[in-house]
Design a protein around this motif. Structure first.
Motif, mmCIF file in Angstrom:
data_model
loop_
_atom_site.group_PDB
_atom_site.id
_atom_site.type_symbol
_atom_site.label_atom_id
_atom_site.label_comp_id
_atom_site.label_asym_id
_atom_site.label_seq_id
_atom_site.Cartn_x
_atom_site.Cartn_y
_atom_site.Cartn_z
ATOM 1 N N SER A 216 0.819 -0.911 0.004
ATOM 2 C CA SER A 216 -0.043 -0.011 0.033
ATOM 3 C C SER A 216 0.681 1.423 -0.065
ATOM 4 O O SER A 216 0.557 2.262 -0.634
ATOM 5 N N VAL A 217 2.121 1.382 0.486
ATOM 6 C CA VAL A 217 2.878 2.184 0.539
ATOM 7 C C VAL A 217 3.436 2.400 -0.981
ATOM 8 O O VAL A 217 3.440 3.709 -1.383
ATOM 9 N N SER A 218 3.739 1.363 -1.431
ATOM 10 C CA SER A 218 4.006 1.672 -2.951
ATOM 11 C C SER A 218 2.987 2.243 -3.955
ATOM 12 O O SER A 218 3.270 2.999 -4.803
ATOM 13 N N LEU A 219 1.695 1.735 -3.511
ATOM 14 C CA LEU A 219 0.406 2.309 -4.350
ATOM 15 C C LEU A 219 0.370 3.996 -4.101
ATOM 16 O O LEU A 219 0.225 4.745 -4.642
ATOM 17 N N GLU A 220 0.559 4.364 -2.758
ATOM 18 C CA GLU A 220 0.637 5.797 -2.439
ATOM 19 C C GLU A 220 1.794 6.587 -3.151
ATOM 20 O O GLU A 220 1.490 7.670 -3.389
ATOM 21 N N ALA A 221 2.858 5.850 -3.212
ATOM 22 C CA ALA A 221 3.949 6.418 -4.059
ATOM 23 C C ALA A 221 3.400 6.837 -5.613
ATOM 24 O O ALA A 221 3.670 7.732 -6.216
ATOM 25 N N VAL A 222 2.938 5.788 -5.976
ATOM 26 C CA VAL A 222 2.385 5.869 -7.378
ATOM 27 C C VAL A 222 1.380 7.007 -7.498
ATOM 28 O O VAL A 222 1.191 7.856 -8.318
ATOM 29 N N GLY A 223 0.413 6.793 -6.583
ATOM 30 C CA GLY A 223 -0.608 8.002 -6.579
ATOM 31 C C GLY A 223 0.140 9.502 -6.578
ATOM 32 O O GLY A 223 -0.326 10.586 -7.273
ATOM 33 N N GLN A 224 0.922 9.434 -5.580
ATOM 34 C CA GLN A 224 1.538 10.836 -5.323
ATOM 35 C C GLN A 224 2.353 11.454 -6.794
ATOM 36 O O GLN A 224 2.319 12.461 -6.921
ATOM 37 N N TYR A 440 -3.958 -2.207 -11.350
ATOM 38 C CA TYR A 440 -3.931 -2.857 -9.918
ATOM 39 C C TYR A 440 -4.181 -1.497 -9.046
ATOM 40 O O TYR A 440 -4.881 -1.685 -8.020
ATOM 41 N N ILE A 441 -3.561 -0.377 -9.155
ATOM 42 C CA ILE A 441 -3.937 0.977 -8.197
ATOM 43 C C ILE A 441 -5.309 0.891 -8.089
ATOM 44 O O ILE A 441 -6.093 1.535 -7.270
ATOM 45 N N LEU A 442 -5.905 1.136 -9.644
ATOM 46 C CA LEU A 442 -7.472 1.309 -9.669
ATOM 47 C C LEU A 442 -8.059 0.204 -8.893
ATOM 48 O O LEU A 442 -8.830 0.947 -8.070
ATOM 49 N N LEU A 443 -8.055 -1.097 -8.825
ATOM 50 C CA LEU A 443 -8.758 -1.799 -8.256
ATOM 51 C C LEU A 443 -8.543 -1.787 -6.691
ATOM 52 O O LEU A 443 -9.470 -2.033 -5.989
ATOM 53 N N ALA A 444 -7.021 -1.610 -6.237
ATOM 54 C CA ALA A 444 -7.156 -1.545 -4.845
ATOM 55 C C ALA A 444 -7.585 -0.229 -4.393
ATOM 56 O O ALA A 444 -8.092 -0.387 -3.016
ATOM 57 N N GLY A 445 -7.573 0.862 -5.053
ATOM 58 C CA GLY A 445 -8.273 2.126 -4.803
ATOM 59 C C GLY A 445 -9.827 1.784 -4.446
ATOM 60 O O GLY A 445 -10.521 2.386 -3.542
ATOM 61 N N ILE A 446 -10.423 1.058 -5.606
ATOM 62 C CA ILE A 446 -11.829 0.859 -5.325
ATOM 63 C C ILE A 446 -12.152 -0.231 -4.087
ATOM 64 O O ILE A 446 -13.297 -0.148 -3.372
ATOM 65 N N VAL A 447 -11.321 -1.140 -3.824
ATOM 66 C CA VAL A 447 -11.712 -2.193 -2.869
ATOM 67 C C VAL A 447 -11.309 -1.436 -1.450
ATOM 68 O O VAL A 447 -12.167 -1.826 -0.695
ATOM 69 N N SER A 448 -10.312 -0.538 -1.359
ATOM 70 C CA SER A 448 -10.082 0.005 0.118
ATOM 71 C C SER A 448 -11.281 0.892 0.489
ATOM 72 O O SER A 448 -11.708 1.687 -0.246
#
Ligand code: PFF
Length: 448
Positions: A216-224, A440-448
């Motif tokens: 999730s930290v890596s996902l945050e990095a991508v979002g940022q 992956y980010i999109l799905l993770a964002g929708i799931v969370s």
């Protein structure tokens, strides 16, 4: 200066383009999201992940957007339609809708920075501790008149820059505002580093703590990276559409990306070392920028000056970003409706103010309206950054990689030169790696 071959406005110089695009990238995101994210997510270890995301996704995507802009010579809706006919222009409409939504609340926060610059310079923040600063923040952002006044002033200033066009307005002001932001941040850094404990704060900020790293930290990095590089919304694409054939897209993207990262780290050093010196926990969001930091500056001699300098740098950073948001919509309106800039800019400005009213009043008159457990402003932010931006980014890479085709896009980037090994790697990233990561980010964002 119009481009003779396409009748389109163009940047006056390469430097002007770079400064304007770095200006779009450097914004509120650098000062209030990046430092906290680094501090909470493993310091130096997070920076390593962030750097990897910049190299693998950030820079390649920035090149893709610049190529779409220059290749089509159009804004975001026209670009999707021009490079390949078909229904893909809908992706451009989605990107512009996302921009408009972000524009609506970003302009409100930008308005707060303007109000705080004035309050700081007038000495109205002087002597206040954290509790008093909190009250002040609620007063400024929770009223009915002040937030709207701040937002209107900010939009009028930004529209004035946009009104004069690409080279006379956006480029000219980018040349002034971006160096001013860097100078102000360096000045603040010079002062903050003298505080007792500041150097420990810097060491703490940069210390690599690998136990904090996670998916999730890596996902945050991508979002940022997305938000900070202004990707997925057509802003970089629109600025790319004013490039000439001679400009080197790859080089420019690398310079812009590094400048944005460096300025984010500089802002991080200022923010974190100031907070650390006073043992304040770096919480995310408004409290950091509008409450904790001014309270820290208040302990210094000439506090009015330091507060004004800090909020002025934030206002400048927000302005160069807001101008690029506006330009996404301006370009579409000028192309699709054929209206002149002098008519489009005031109308887009008016639309922004109206669309921003719910966010401006979100902490005041409309505070009882709750969407997904959030006030209106936070809800619009969550909707755009967790859903619309990754979706729009995903559509962009699929389009570039598979519809326009990575090969044609790479040709646009390489110009007359043969495709290098780097460009072949870029094609692999755009076709496979970036779409998978974004899905992956999109799905993770929708799931969370
Ligand atoms: N990059 C800006 C920031 O970090 O605050 C935000 C931004 C500006 C996003 C312009 C998108 C955009 F089109």
């Amino acid at each position: 200066m119009p481009d003779g071959s396409r009748g389109r406005e163009q940047w006056e110089s390469r430097m002007g383009f770079i400064l304007a695009t770095v200006g779009s990238a450097v914004g509120l995101g650098n000062v209030w999201r990046f430092p906290t994210m680094v501090a909470r997510s493993g310091g130096g270890a997070f920076l390593l992940i962030y750097g990897a995301v910049v190299l693998v996704i950030g820079i390649p995507l920035m090149m893709a957007e610049l190529a779409m802009g220059r290749g089509s010579g159009r804004g975001v809706v026209g670009a999707f339609r021009t490079l390949r006919a078909g229904p893909w222009w809908v992706a451009g409409v989605l990107a512009s809708a996302a921009v408009f939504l972000i524009l609506s609340y970003y302009s409100v926060i930008a308005g707060w920075t303007l109000l705080y610059t004035a309050l700081g310079a007038a000495g109205n923040l002087r002597g206040m501790q954290v509790a008093a600063m909190e009250q002040m923040f609620n007063h400024v952002t929770g009223g009915t008149v002040l937030p709207v006044v701040g937002q209107v002033c900010f939009v009028v200033l930004s529209c004035t820059v946009a009104y004069f066009g690409v080279s006379e307005g956006i480029e000219r002001w980018g040349r002034i505002l971006l160096p001013a932001i860097v100078l102000l941040l360096l000045l603040l850094m010079g002062r903050v580093i003298l505080l007792p404990g500041a150097v420990d704060g810097i060491m703490w900020f940069l210390r690599p703590d690998f136990t904090q790293l996670s998916v999730s930290v890596s996902l945050e990095a991508v979002g940022q990276v997305f938000f900070s590089f202004s990707l997925g919304m057509g802003a970089v694409l629109t600025y790319g559409s004013y490039l000439s054939r001679r400009d080197d897209i790859g080089n420019n993207a690398i310079i812009i990306a590094f400048a944005d990262v460096l300025i984010a780290v500089l802002a991080g050093l200022v923010v974190i070392s100031a907070l650390y010196a006073f043992d304040i926990d770096p919480e995310v969001g408004f409290g950091l920028v509008f409450v904790a930091l001014p309270a820290v500056f208040n302990t210094l001699a000439f506090s009015a000056f330091w507060n004004a300098a800090f909020f002025l740098s934030l206002s400048f950073a927000a302005m160069t970003s807001l101008v690029s948001f506006l330009e996404v919509i301006n370009a579409i309106a000028m192309e699709e409706l054929g209206w002149p800039r002098r008519l489009v800019v005031p109308l887009v400005g008016l639309g922004t103010v109206v669309a921003g009213l719910p966010s401006a009043l979100a902490r005041g008159a409309l505070q009882d309206i709750v969407l997904w457990d959030r006030d209106i402003m936070d809800a619009v932010d969550a909707l755009t950054s967790s859903a619309l931006l990754p979706l729009s980014g995903l559509l962009t890479v699929i389009y570039v990689g598979w519809v326009w085709t990575a090969r044609d896009a790479a040709r646009e980037i390489a110009g007359e030169r043969p495709l290098s090994q780097w460009m072949k790697l870029w094609m692999v990233i755009i076709k496979y790696i970036a779409p998978l990561a974004l899905t992956y980010i999109l799905l993770a964002g929708i799931v969370s």
